[in-house]
Scaffold this motif. Structure first.
Motif: not given
Length: 189
Positions: A49, A51, A113-114, A145, A147, A174, A176
């Motif tokens: 991640s 994030r 991503l999510s 989501d 990548r 985007s 992904f």
């Protein structure tokens, strides 16, 4: 997420040694699981991640059984990173992700991503974008989501769609791919 025990042996090391003895192919749980056959009767998922900075590399299924501790790690890893809320991630989605990854023959982990999206987060995202579904499968822990920097959106989407086990959305702008365990369908470009 995998930690060393006091004996120095990791859970993954123990599971890996056990899995190395497996000789039979994985039974089909879904179409995606069928693509996992021949993998030494184990299923593995690798993600990181951007994030949170966290990484996950875990064997989550051996000899026809999901590994509870690994599934719990996946649930925490795929949490709503904005507020820390978790939900039980549908293992069918994890199977689709793992099957697509195996078909791509990629060594790098997915960038998540999510994963799970809480109702609050989904409402906030809907207010900023028309591309966020009101009843998103992210709300049920049934979507991700993803990548891969070494593969194109088209390649990842084709691998996921070939599983014929859920929804696959291409978001080339985007960079992904959306994968879910809902109805079999594709969209995007």
């Amino acid at each position: 997420m995998g930690t060393n025990s006091s004996s120095g042996m990791t859970r993954r090391g123990l599971l890996g040694a056990f899995a190395a003895t497996a000789l039979t192919a994985a039974p089909t749980y879904s179409n995606a699981a069928g693509f996992l056959r021949g993998g030494g009767d184990i299923r593995r998922i690798k993600m990181y991640s951007g994030r949170t900075g966290e990484r996950l590399d875990t064997i989550y299924w051996i000899e026809g059984q999901y590994i509870g501790e690994a599934i719990n790690e996946i649930n925490v890893f795929m949490r709503d990173w904005r507020n820390g809320k978790t939900i039980n991630i549908d293992t069918r989605t994890v199977d689709i992700m793992a099957a697509a990854h195996r078909l791509l023959d990629a060594n790098e982990p997915y960038m998540l991503l999510s994963g799970y999206r809480s109702p609050e987060t989904n409402t906030m995202l809907r207010s900023k974008s028309s591309g966020v579904a009101r009843n998103s499968l992210h709300l049920k822990g049934q979507a991700a989501d993803l990548r891969l920097s070494s593969r194109s959106v088209r390649q990842i989407a084709q691998a996921a769609a070939s599983c014929r086990a859920g929804g696959v959305g291409r978001y080339s702008g985007s960079d992904f791919v959306h994968m879910d365990c809902g109805d079999v369908r594709t969209w995007g470009s």
